[in-house]
Design an enzyme around this catalytic site. Structure first.
Site, short mmCIF file in Angstrom:
data_model
loop_
_atom_site.label_atom_id
_atom_site.label_comp_id
_atom_site.label_asym_id
_atom_site.label_seq_id
_atom_site.Cartn_x
_atom_site.Cartn_y
_atom_site.Cartn_z
N HIS A 154 -36.02 49.07 -80.73
CA HIS A 154 -34.72 48.54 -81.17
C HIS A 154 -33.71 49.68 -81.08
CE1 HIS A 154 -35.61 44.52 -82.74
NE2 HIS A 154 -36.75 45.01 -83.19
N ASP A 156 -36.60 37.21 -77.56
CA ASP A 156 -35.18 36.97 -77.81
C ASP A 156 -34.30 38.05 -77.20
OD1 ASP A 156 -36.18 38.81 -79.69
OD2 ASP A 156 -34.75 38.23 -81.24
N ASP A 159 -33.78 41.19 -77.61
CA ASP A 159 -33.05 42.22 -78.34
C ASP A 159 -33.74 43.58 -78.24
OD1 ASP A 159 -35.19 41.60 -80.00
OD2 ASP A 159 -34.02 41.59 -81.85
N ARG A 160 -34.96 43.62 -77.70
CA ARG A 160 -35.66 44.88 -77.47
C ARG A 160 -35.94 45.04 -75.97
NH1 ARG A 160 -41.04 45.16 -80.40
NH2 ARG A 160 -41.08 42.91 -80.07
N ASP A 211 -38.38 41.42 -74.85
CA ASP A 211 -39.16 40.52 -75.69
C ASP A 211 -38.52 39.14 -75.68
OD1 ASP A 211 -36.92 41.11 -77.22
OD2 ASP A 211 -38.02 41.40 -79.10
N SER A 236 -38.62 35.56 -81.95
CA SER A 236 -38.77 36.79 -81.20
C SER A 236 -40.00 36.74 -80.30
CB SER A 236 -38.80 37.99 -82.15
OG SER A 236 -38.82 39.19 -81.44
N HIS A 237 -41.00 37.57 -80.60
CA HIS A 237 -42.18 37.69 -79.75
C HIS A 237 -43.35 36.84 -80.26
CE1 HIS A 237 -42.58 40.66 -82.99
NE2 HIS A 237 -43.88 40.39 -82.92
N LYS A 292 -32.63 34.51 -87.76
CA LYS A 292 -32.06 35.81 -88.08
C LYS A 292 -30.62 35.57 -88.49
CE LYS A 292 -35.03 38.43 -84.92
NZ LYS A 292 -35.08 39.37 -83.77
N ARG A 343 -39.28 32.99 -90.92
CA ARG A 343 -40.18 32.84 -89.79
C ARG A 343 -41.43 32.09 -90.22
NH1 ARG A 343 -40.72 37.70 -85.50
NH2 ARG A 343 -38.54 37.83 -86.18
#
Length: 454
Positions: free
Chosen positions: A331, A245, A247-248, A243, A99-100, A109, A15
């Protein structure tokens, strides 16, 4: 470019700022290194909606193909959609997302076949070392038979798989507001919710990696404000925020009040245990509420406590054969989803639980929200070790107080606990406290902060 990979290769992912810290040329080296380290004959690659994502993703794919790997490109996807593809196709995978993080960031990832995690101790260090060597010496020549690049659609299959894991066909009609934050939830929610007895009120579904409305980070309360206002204004049954991407997932009730991720963990744990005959192991990290292990035991399951961080959760899921795992960061991990995390599947469980009875969400989750928590409080300190030692000295030997060192330092009394963890990347200590009532929590929190900041 001259890149310092120590600044962008983190414990669990890559990242950094594009193009200042990394660019497409470096993405190509990461792709080549990923193919080399995994030894994979084929991989799958996807990306989010950030402006830099398509170019980085394609450069990574070409780098992997130059090492002989056939690459399946699934294009725009959420992180859990990439995990689905890795699991369903049994291929190592790479997801391009930050992500965020703000728009100027991007990342990768990585996972092995079956969505198994790749982190510092499971391949990421070797990938970094190879990329560093090739940065210094020049990229390797392509192999004699480079791999191919093939496009494949997985969105409908991903949606169908999720719907096969939670039965929502007989729930009462629900009105749900979803805030996608201009992230990948705007791409995945419509096909997942299609055909279900839901009235969807979309917010910020336009894919826009510049995040024009608010940051796609629902963990920050400021980014939930729009959703909290919209849910009661619409007379909706609940709200869900994803978020960047997707995933949360974060949940607000019919009044616009946030529902603790620990309460969601407990609710989903109870459902997954029921689905598995009232038995099974459930993983929770050590900053989730005490409610979680209580609910797991009440429903016949075995709770297992882990360190904070998805690599620890996933490793323990695999080791113990756990059916479900949850973190207080929202998560949620499922055995039926290759032990990977998927906010969308957790959201479907919440919808099924709410729609399967008549009470409002606030009443439903009350049984899973038994304590008062502080939330995570960060403090900048000059010496993390010294401050942790000071806390230990203050509490060690007290009657009815226990200490453990699973992750930082956890201090627990009969009806309260707090955990203090050092950040791996910043001079911070992170405090989480919980107690049976607000007054006790405030007292314990303030005592701990006084020592941390003393």
């Amino acid at each position: 470019m001259t890149a310092d990979l120590s600044q962008i290769v983190k414990a669990y992912d890559v990242r950094g700022v594009v193009p200042d810290q990394w660019d497409e040329a470096l993405a190509g080296l990461f792709g080549a290194a990923f193919a080399e380290v995994t030894g994979a004959a084929a991989i799958v690659v996807g990306h989010d909606m950030r402006p830099s994502s398509p170019g980085l993703s394609r450069a990574f794919a070409r780098g992997a193909a130059d090492r002989g790997a056939d690459v399946t490109e699934i294009g725009l996807c959420s992180t859990d959609q990439l995990y689905y593809a890795s699991g369903a196709l049994n291929l190592p995978g790479a997801m391009f997302t930050a992500s965020h993080n703000p728009a100027r960031y991007n990342g990768i990832k990585l996972c092995r076949a079956g969505a198994a995690p790749v982190g510092q101790d499971t391949g990421l260090t070797q990938i970094r070392e190879l990329a560093e060597r090739w940065l210094a010496e020049g990229a390797p020549q392509p192999v004699d038979r480079p791999g191919t690049l093939t496009s494949r659609e997985t969105l409908e299959d991903y949606a169908a798989h999720l719907r096969s894991l939670v039965d929502l066909t007989s729930i009462r009609p629900l009105k749900v507001v979803v805030d996608a934050g201009n992230g990948m939830g705007g791409h995945t929610v419509p096909p997942v919710f299609a055909g279900l007895p839901l009235t969807l009120v979309p917010m910020y579904f336009e894919l826009d990696g510049t995040f024009p409305n608010h940051e796609a980070n629902p963990l920050d309360p400021a980014n939930l404000v729009d959703l909290q206002k919209r849910v009661p204004a619409e007379g909706a049954d609940l709200g869900i925020a994803f978020d960047g991407d997707a995933d949360r997932c974060f949940v607000v009730d019919e009044n616009g009040d946030p529902v603790s991720p620990s309460a969601i963990t407990a609710l989903v744990a109870a459902r997954e245990l029921a689905r598995n005959g009232g038995a099974g192991t459930v993983i929770h990290n050590l900053i989730t509420s005490r409610t979680v292990p209580e609910v797991v035991r009440e429903n016949g399951g075995t709770p297992v406590r882990t360190r904070v961080g998805h690599s620890f959760i996933k490793a323990e899921m695999a080791r113990s054969g756990a059916i479900f795992g949850g973190e207080h960061s929202a998560h949620y991990y499922f055995k039926d989803f290759w032990n990977a995390d998927t906010g969308m599947l957790a959201a479907l469980h919440v919808l099924a639980a709410l729609g399967g009875q008549e009470a409002p969400l606030s009443a439903l989750v009350a049984q899973y929200d038994r304590y008062t928590g502080s939330g995570e409080i960060n403090s900048t300190v000059a010496d993390q070790t010294a401050r942790l030692a000071a806390i230990r000295a203050a509490y060690e030997g007290r009657a009815d107080v226990t200490l453990d060192d699973l992750d930082g330092l956890t201090v627990a009394g009969p009806d309260w606990w707090f955990n203090v963890r050092p950040s791996n990347t910043e001079p911070l200590l992170r405090l989480n406290a919980e107690a049976a009532d607000e007054a006790t929590m405030t007292k314990i929190r303030d005592e701990a902060l006084a020592i941390i900041r003393g």
